[in-house]
Design a protein around this motif. Structure first.
Motif, short mmCIF file in Angstrom:
data_model
loop_
_atom_site.label_atom_id
_atom_site.label_comp_id
_atom_site.label_asym_id
_atom_site.label_seq_id
_atom_site.Cartn_x
_atom_site.Cartn_y
_atom_site.Cartn_z
N ALA A 1 0.92 -0.85 0.14
CA ALA A 1 0.06 0.17 -0.53
C ALA A 1 0.82 1.22 -0.25
O ALA A 1 2.00 1.38 0.72
N GLY A 2 0.64 2.05 -1.07
CA GLY A 2 1.21 3.83 -0.91
C GLY A 2 2.70 3.57 -1.31
O GLY A 2 3.72 4.55 -1.99
N ARG A 3 2.63 2.15 -2.33
CA ARG A 3 4.29 2.27 -3.34
C ARG A 3 4.44 1.95 -4.32
O ARG A 3 5.68 1.13 -5.14
N ARG A 4 3.34 1.87 -5.16
CA ARG A 4 3.05 1.52 -6.47
C ARG A 4 4.18 2.12 -7.19
O ARG A 4 4.79 1.55 -8.20
N ARG A 5 4.22 3.10 -6.94
CA ARG A 5 6.00 4.00 -7.63
C ARG A 5 7.24 4.06 -6.76
O ARG A 5 8.30 4.29 -7.15
N HIS A 6 7.28 3.05 -6.01
CA HIS A 6 9.08 2.78 -5.56
C HIS A 6 9.33 1.71 -6.09
O HIS A 6 8.57 0.97 -6.80
N PRO A 7 10.76 1.52 -6.22
CA PRO A 7 11.24 -0.02 -6.64
C PRO A 7 10.96 -1.21 -6.08
O PRO A 7 10.60 -1.00 -4.55
N VAL A 8 10.91 -1.87 -7.16
CA VAL A 8 10.30 -2.93 -6.06
C VAL A 8 11.85 -3.82 -5.07
O VAL A 8 12.65 -3.61 -6.26
N THR A 9 11.70 -4.42 -4.41
CA THR A 9 12.33 -5.11 -4.18
C THR A 9 12.17 -6.63 -3.47
O THR A 9 11.42 -6.91 -4.00
N GLN A 10 12.85 -6.78 -2.72
CA GLN A 10 13.17 -8.64 -2.59
C GLN A 10 13.16 -9.61 -3.92
O GLN A 10 12.42 -10.52 -4.34
N VAL A 11 13.81 -8.73 -5.26
CA VAL A 11 13.95 -9.89 -5.55
C VAL A 11 15.34 -9.77 -6.10
O VAL A 11 16.59 -9.12 -6.14
N ALA A 12 16.16 -11.25 -6.51
CA ALA A 12 17.48 -11.82 -6.39
C ALA A 12 17.39 -11.70 -7.46
O ALA A 12 16.91 -11.13 -8.95
N PHE A 13 19.10 -11.92 -8.67
CA PHE A 13 19.59 -12.07 -9.53
C PHE A 13 18.66 -12.58 -10.86
O PHE A 13 17.90 -11.69 -11.70
N GLU A 14 18.57 -13.55 -10.72
CA GLU A 14 17.19 -14.79 -11.49
C GLU A 14 15.68 -13.70 -11.44
O GLU A 14 15.30 -13.84 -12.92
N ASP A 15 15.24 -13.35 -10.66
CA ASP A 15 14.07 -12.68 -10.99
C ASP A 15 14.33 -11.30 -11.77
O ASP A 15 13.21 -11.10 -13.05
N ALA A 16 14.92 -10.70 -11.34
CA ALA A 16 15.67 -9.52 -12.23
C ALA A 16 15.91 -9.64 -13.63
O ALA A 16 15.35 -9.16 -14.66
N GLU A 17 16.23 -10.09 -13.78
CA GLU A 17 17.01 -11.14 -15.30
C GLU A 17 15.64 -12.05 -15.87
O GLU A 17 15.16 -11.76 -17.07
N ALA A 18 14.50 -12.10 -15.07
CA ALA A 18 13.41 -12.90 -15.90
C ALA A 18 12.40 -12.08 -15.88
O ALA A 18 11.78 -11.71 -17.05
N TYR A 19 12.64 -10.68 -15.89
CA TYR A 19 11.82 -9.26 -16.19
C TYR A 19 12.00 -9.01 -17.23
O TYR A 19 11.78 -8.61 -18.40
N ALA A 20 13.95 -9.00 -17.08
CA ALA A 20 14.16 -8.34 -18.44
C ALA A 20 13.67 -8.76 -19.27
O ALA A 20 13.60 -8.15 -20.42
N ALA A 21 13.93 -9.57 -19.36
CA ALA A 21 14.06 -10.84 -21.11
C ALA A 21 12.40 -10.67 -21.23
O ALA A 21 12.15 -10.62 -22.63
N TRP A 22 11.43 -11.09 -19.91
CA TRP A 22 9.50 -10.75 -20.38
C TRP A 22 9.49 -9.10 -21.26
O TRP A 22 9.08 -9.45 -22.02
N ALA A 23 10.40 -7.83 -20.45
CA ALA A 23 10.12 -7.13 -20.86
C ALA A 23 10.90 -6.82 -22.49
O ALA A 23 11.05 -5.30 -22.97
#
Length: 296
Positions: free
Chosen positions: A115-137
């Motif tokens: 709540a209230g963090r919609r425009r905050h950076p996402v956290t609690q992401v491991a390297f694999e999670d960041a890489e998966a998002y990048a590939a999806w994008a």
């Protein structure tokens, strides 16, 4: 996204932490970079469209953690807890705790939320999670050299992303810890934890939050000697990257850059473009996020 022009620049620093040096000339081709870290809203859209499950939400393999407390071998993540007073800064257990149930949806563990963090950076992401998002994008994670060139914003050799003075006019220009870490947070910038992306001025390239707020994953494996070392004194390496682990570690580390809201002058003065750390690829925390690039 923002266009980052190719350049030869001075990578690293020699006045702070040993893993940042030596200063060396590095050439990087032009690319495009997200103007801000990936936000909670953007990551939520990725999860909704893909049903992706982050590392912190998965069951743990006991074989990978032979010395761990069996009670902690459950899905969860690292959460920062402010200490009650001064503590031994050599022991990170004084402020980090593994919290079962902590994940990107519940950054501080059960009972917390977005709540209230919609425009905050996402956290609690491991390297694999960041890489998966990048590939999806349809993008990629930046190399360490790309990230540092972008963070400098055209100010080659400057200490901070905005110049050499830490607080021009007495005003913090990034979300970092003011006071004595990890117990006294004066919140001179108005934020206890993360801040909305774009809450501080952009750097010279139009990029927001390149230092402070959250550390950011890069694609390079961590080499304590730094990358971009010239094989021949005459030539600046072009687009250097560390593509294989160089240390004998059970869980390899990748480079994170930029410091976070938990960096303080008395501990981890790393809200600077040259700053770097190695982070285990299976680790997610309340102070690590990421952004993506597109290469020409």
């Amino acid at each position: 996204m923002v266009e980052i022009p190719g350049a030869t620049f001075s990578m690293g620093a020699e006045d702070f932490y040993p893993e940042e040096g030596p200063v060396r000339q590095v050439t990087v081709d032009g690319f495009r970079m997200d103007a801000q870290p990936v936000t909670v809203e953007e990551f939520r859209r990725f999860v909704a469209e893909t049903d992706y499950v982050t590392v912190a939400e998965r069951e743990l393999d006991p074989a990978l953690y032979p010395d761990a407390d069996p009670a902690l071998l459950v899905p969860g993540s690292l959460v920062f807890r402010r200490s009650r007073g001064p503590v031994d800064l050599r022991d990170v257990a004084n402020w980090w705790s593994y919290v079962p149930g902590a994940c990107w949806r519940r950054p501080e563990g059960p009972g917390s939320g977005l709540a209230g963090r919609r425009r905050h950076p996402v956290t609690q992401v491991a390297f694999e999670d960041a890489e998966a998002y990048a590939a999806w994008a349809g993008k990629a994670l930046p190399t360490e050299a790309e990230w540092e060139l972008a963070a400098r914003g055209g100010l080659d050799g400057a200490r901070f992303a905005w110049g050499d003075e830490e607080t021009p006019g007495g005003r913090p220009l990034a979300n970092y810890w003011q006071g004595e870490f990890p117990w006294e947070n004066l919140r001179l910038d108005g934020y206890e934890l993360t801040s909305p992306v774009g809450a501080y001025p952009a750097n010279g390239y139009g990029l927001f939050d390149m230092t402070g707020n959250v550390w950011e994953w890069t694609s390079d494996f961590f080499d304590p000697r730094g990358n971009g070392r010239a094989e021949r004194p005459c030539c600046a390496p072009r687009n250097p990257r560390v593509t294989e682990p160089v240390l004998d570690e059970p869980i390899p580390r990748r480079v994170i850059k930029g410091g976070s809201h938990l960096c303080a002058a008395n501990y981890c003065l790393r809200y600077r473009p040259a700053a770097r750390q190695g982070e285990a690829v299976d680790t997610s925390t309340t102070h690590i996020g990421f952004r993506c690039v597109e290469r020409v």
